[in-house]
Structure formats: C-alpha cells, structure tokens
Design a protein around this motif. Sequence first.
Motif, short mmCIF file in Angstrom:
data_model
loop_
_atom_site.label_atom_id
_atom_site.label_comp_id
_atom_site.label_asym_id
_atom_site.label_seq_id
_atom_site.Cartn_x
_atom_site.Cartn_y
_atom_site.Cartn_z
N GLN A 1 35.36 8.71 54.78
CA GLN A 1 35.60 7.76 55.89
C GLN A 1 34.49 6.72 56.02
O GLN A 1 34.68 5.68 56.62
N GLN A 2 33.32 7.04 55.44
CA GLN A 2 32.22 6.07 55.50
C GLN A 2 32.40 4.95 54.47
O GLN A 2 31.76 3.91 54.56
N LEU B 1 31.82 0.16 52.66
CA LEU B 1 31.19 -0.04 51.35
C LEU B 1 31.89 -1.18 50.61
O LEU B 1 33.12 -1.31 50.66
N ILE B 2 31.08 -1.99 49.97
CA ILE B 2 31.60 -3.06 49.11
C ILE B 2 30.92 -2.86 47.77
O ILE B 2 29.72 -2.56 47.72
N LEU B 3 31.67 -3.00 46.69
CA LEU B 3 31.04 -2.88 45.37
C LEU B 3 30.90 -4.25 44.76
O LEU B 3 31.77 -5.11 44.93
N ALA B 4 29.79 -4.47 44.06
CA ALA B 4 29.63 -5.74 43.35
C ALA B 4 29.40 -5.43 41.87
O ALA B 4 28.42 -4.77 41.51
N TYR B 5 30.34 -5.87 41.04
CA TYR B 5 30.16 -5.73 39.59
C TYR B 5 29.32 -6.89 39.10
O TYR B 5 29.73 -8.05 39.17
N ARG C 1 38.19 0.06 40.38
CA ARG C 1 39.16 0.41 41.43
C ARG C 1 39.77 1.79 41.17
O ARG C 1 39.97 2.57 42.08
N LYS C 2 40.01 2.06 39.90
CA LYS C 2 40.59 3.37 39.53
C LYS C 2 39.59 4.48 39.80
O LYS C 2 39.95 5.57 40.25
N THR C 3 38.32 4.21 39.52
CA THR C 3 37.27 5.22 39.71
C THR C 3 37.06 5.52 41.19
O THR C 3 36.91 6.67 41.59
N ILE C 4 37.05 4.49 42.00
CA ILE C 4 36.69 4.66 43.41
C ILE C 4 37.84 5.22 44.25
O ILE C 4 37.62 5.88 45.25
N LYS C 5 39.06 4.97 43.82
CA LYS C 5 40.27 5.54 44.46
C LYS C 5 40.37 5.26 45.97
O LYS C 5 41.01 6.01 46.70
N THR C 6 39.66 4.30 46.47
CA THR C 6 39.73 3.95 47.89
C THR C 6 39.86 2.44 47.95
O THR C 6 39.32 1.74 47.10
N LYS C 7 40.53 1.96 48.99
CA LYS C 7 40.71 0.52 49.10
C LYS C 7 39.44 -0.12 49.66
O LYS C 7 39.20 -0.09 50.86
#
Length: 238
Positions: A153-154, A158-162, A187-193
């Motif tokens: 839920q945290q 979170l935002i990812l930057a490649y 996106r596949k690895t993180i499995k969260t929107k």
Amino acid sequence: MKPLIVANWKMNPQTMAEAKQIFDLIKKGVKNAKNTEVVICPPFVFLSIISNVVNPRQERGLTTIKLGAQDVFWENPPAGGGAFTGEISAKMLKNLGCEYVIIGHSERRKYFKETDETINKKLKSALENGLKAILCIDKKSQIKNALKGIARQQLKNLILAYEPIFAIGTGKACSIEKAREMNFLIRKTIKTKIKILYGGSVNSQNASDFVKKAKFHGLLIGKASLEPKEFVKIIETV
Ligand code: PGA
C-alpha cells in the motif's frame, strides 16, 4: 494520468539569485501549459527560497509546480537526536513543503557509494514520512532490493525512473525502442500501477517520443531543466 516532468538541477546553479531567476522563468513559462505536473528539485540550499514562491493555488487543468529534493537521509531522530552531520531528514523536507524526493540517482550510487541497502532505507523513510519517492534505476534487478520490506500500500507514493547510465549527461539518449522495452519489463516486474519515468539526455526534440511512443508517464530531466526555454518547450511538447 497527468504527465510528470521532474527537473533535477543537480549541483546547480551556484547562487541563490540564479536559482530564483531560473525558477521564475520556468514558472512564468508554464503558466498556461495544460495538465502537467512539474517538480523542481533544486539543491538543498535553495529549497526554502523556492518553497516560498511555488504557486500554492493550483488551478485545475493547468500545469502545477511542486517541490522535490535530490536526496534524503534515512534516520528520523527525535528532537535533539540528530547527530548525523551534514544530513537532511525526510521530516525536514516534508516540513519545508517538499512533496517529492529523488532516491538512488546513479551519481549518488557512483560517487557516494550508495547501495541497494542504503537506498532501501532512504525509500522507507521517505514513504513513511509522506514523501513521494522517485527511485532511479538503471537495471531491472535494482527494483527488488530497493523495495525490500516495503508494504504494497506504500507503493502508491513510489515513482520509478529508468535512467540508463550511458544516457545520463552524455547527450546520447536511449533509443525509443529500448526504452519502451524496459518500460514494459519494469511494469511487469513491479506488478503495481505506478508512474514510470524516463531520464537521460532528454531534450525538446526527443521528449514527446518517450511519452507518446515509449509510453512513459513522464521524464526526469537534468541539463535541460536548467535552461528555462528548453525546459518549458519540453513541457509543452508532452
Ligand atoms: P541529463 O540528466 O538530462 O542531463 O542527462 C538526467 C539525470 O541525471 O537525471
């Protein structure tokens, strides 16, 4: 989703007057830009001056400017217990009006020997204190270690930057095809929107392709974010 454009000023500029001038020009330039979230991450020493002039009234449909930091320390000591010379806590950032913080930038990994373990501690502290954390990665494998022990839920903050290392500050951006592929893999690895950004030699010529063709939710911009005209152009193109 509103595109998210993050300016990483790194160790620039060298005076308060210049920082204020760059910020004012950006603010003026984006006044009528549509529906983008812009985050300015100046060096710590300029955060408070910029915090005072970030527009508090955010109009719907127009671009909003938010404040972010470039790093954070993981400890959040009780009053008087902050014996960590030179460091800045997540609470300090939050109290200053920061909404975002960049964590694990490749320059910090390289020059300050930050590891997945210290990045994980910084992420936890940032998220626990209500900051939105922009985690920079160059490889998919860095995601799992950085997120160890962080509740699902945290992850909404979170935002990812490649940011492929070869593209940072070199003027040689990643190809759109490779960036798009990495975007899907992440996106596949993180499995969260969550939002995923691209960073590395972004300019007004290539910016919209990273968003429209490679399907990133936004951009993390170094050099071009210090040139107000170019930066505003990037915002307009996405
Ligand atoms: P650059 O930097 O846009 O100057 O390549 C990007 C970054 O380091 O975040």
